[in-house]
Write a protein that holds these residues in place. Sequence first.
Motif, PDB file in Angstrom:
ATOM      1  N   ARG A 174       0.825  -1.215   0.000  1.00 43.15           N
ATOM      2  CA  ARG A 174       0.000   0.000   0.000  1.00 43.15           C
ATOM      3  C   ARG A 174       0.855   1.259   0.000  1.00 43.15           C
ATOM      4  NH1 ARG A 174      -3.437  -2.743   3.842  1.00 43.15           N
ATOM      5  NH2 ARG A 174      -2.379  -1.597   5.519  1.00 43.15           N
ATOM      6  N   THR A 189       3.182   3.517  -4.326  1.00 44.20           N
ATOM      7  CA  THR A 189       2.133   3.974  -5.237  1.00 44.20           C
ATOM      8  C   THR A 189       2.618   4.127  -6.678  1.00 44.20           C
ATOM      9  OG1 THR A 189       2.695   6.269  -4.686  1.00 44.20           O
ATOM     10  CG2 THR A 189       0.970   5.204  -3.369  1.00 44.20           C
ATOM     11  N   LYS A 190       3.912   3.943  -6.922  1.00 45.20           N
ATOM     12  CA  LYS A 190       4.465   4.140  -8.261  1.00 45.20           C
ATOM     13  C   LYS A 190       4.989   2.815  -8.811  1.00 45.20           C
ATOM     14  CE  LYS A 190       5.727   8.907  -7.155  1.00 45.20           C
ATOM     15  NZ  LYS A 190       6.837   9.896  -7.057  1.00 45.20           N
ATOM     16  N   ASP A 201       9.116   4.788  -2.827  1.00 45.31           N
ATOM     17  CA  ASP A 201       7.777   4.995  -3.379  1.00 45.31           C
ATOM     18  C   ASP A 201       7.409   3.983  -4.461  1.00 45.31           C
ATOM     19  OD1 ASP A 201       7.352   7.204  -1.773  1.00 45.31           O
ATOM     20  OD2 ASP A 201       8.067   8.636  -3.269  1.00 45.31           O
TER      21      ASP A 201
END
Length: 332
Positions: free
Chosen positions: A127, A130-131, A181
Amino acid sequence: MRPLRIAFSDFIFSRNDRDRMASFDSKDNVFTRLLAKEYDVRVVPMSEAEVLVYSTFGEAHRAFRGRKVFYTSENVLPDFDACDHAITFSLLPDDSRHYRLPQYVFYVDDARRLVKGAGFDATAALRARTKFCNFVVSNPRCPQRNRFFRMLNRRKPVDSGGRHFNNLGRPIADKLAFVRDYKFTLAFENSVSDGYTTEKLVEPMLAGSLPIYWGNPQVALDFNPRSFIDVSAFPDFDAAIDHILKVDADDELYLSYLREPWFNGDTPPSWFDEGEHLAAWRRFLATPWVERPRVYRDRGLRDHALGTGLGRHLSSIGTKLDGLLWKAGWRF
């Protein structure tokens, strides 16, 4: 403590805060700190030393007459015609003259950071990412890495934050913070050799990003092969990219990788143990030193892996041209 007069030569004697392996302090380094646990270490000029530790960036060591220990973090094999002992990445388990110390060890301040343990929450880790995928490289001289990046980037955009193939406007300042990320990180070595694994693999592990690895054919001796995607396990780059996109689209498949421990058995390899490193030095120094003729060969970095002929030079020119074309906007 018995005194130990030691000298260092042919390292990069400078300060580089961005890359801890791109600088070396002859008075305060991994060897002086380790040996000080058992010896009265005195760093002296080469002419006064009983032991010389030397590396790959020069030939000053050739003038030394005494016990010589070769160290490298580069993809260079030890040459025991030129030295008495060696500390390298090489897989030489039966040679008492050698101690294996992979370069990536120096990029992990505490091996426990790579131990996931029973409480690791892979779902929460997913979670937080995000990339899709990142690529952080400054050295253009790996045609396989260049080609794979372009191929994957055509299928799904990859954020490139290094100086090479940069598509973010400028190089990123903090690699680990950047990588955190992303679900995936392209983690290709500069070249291939048995045992040669570098920070390319452990940095995404430290950041919790799934490595897409290419390099050491024996990487499973050091790390759990189910915890990352090994490009070499696929018949070709297209098949590897198909699998990466499949993993990206399937959370359960992605989590099956992420739940795996980085280390085999979730236990750091023995070369993270300073006691083993110190034991190797005891073995080296206990071996009677006998003067013998030295044989010195002119060797470049990665010669054994890439060759020395015209093909290598043309490949190097091609990779530089590839980078220049990218900067000029030629990005297909």
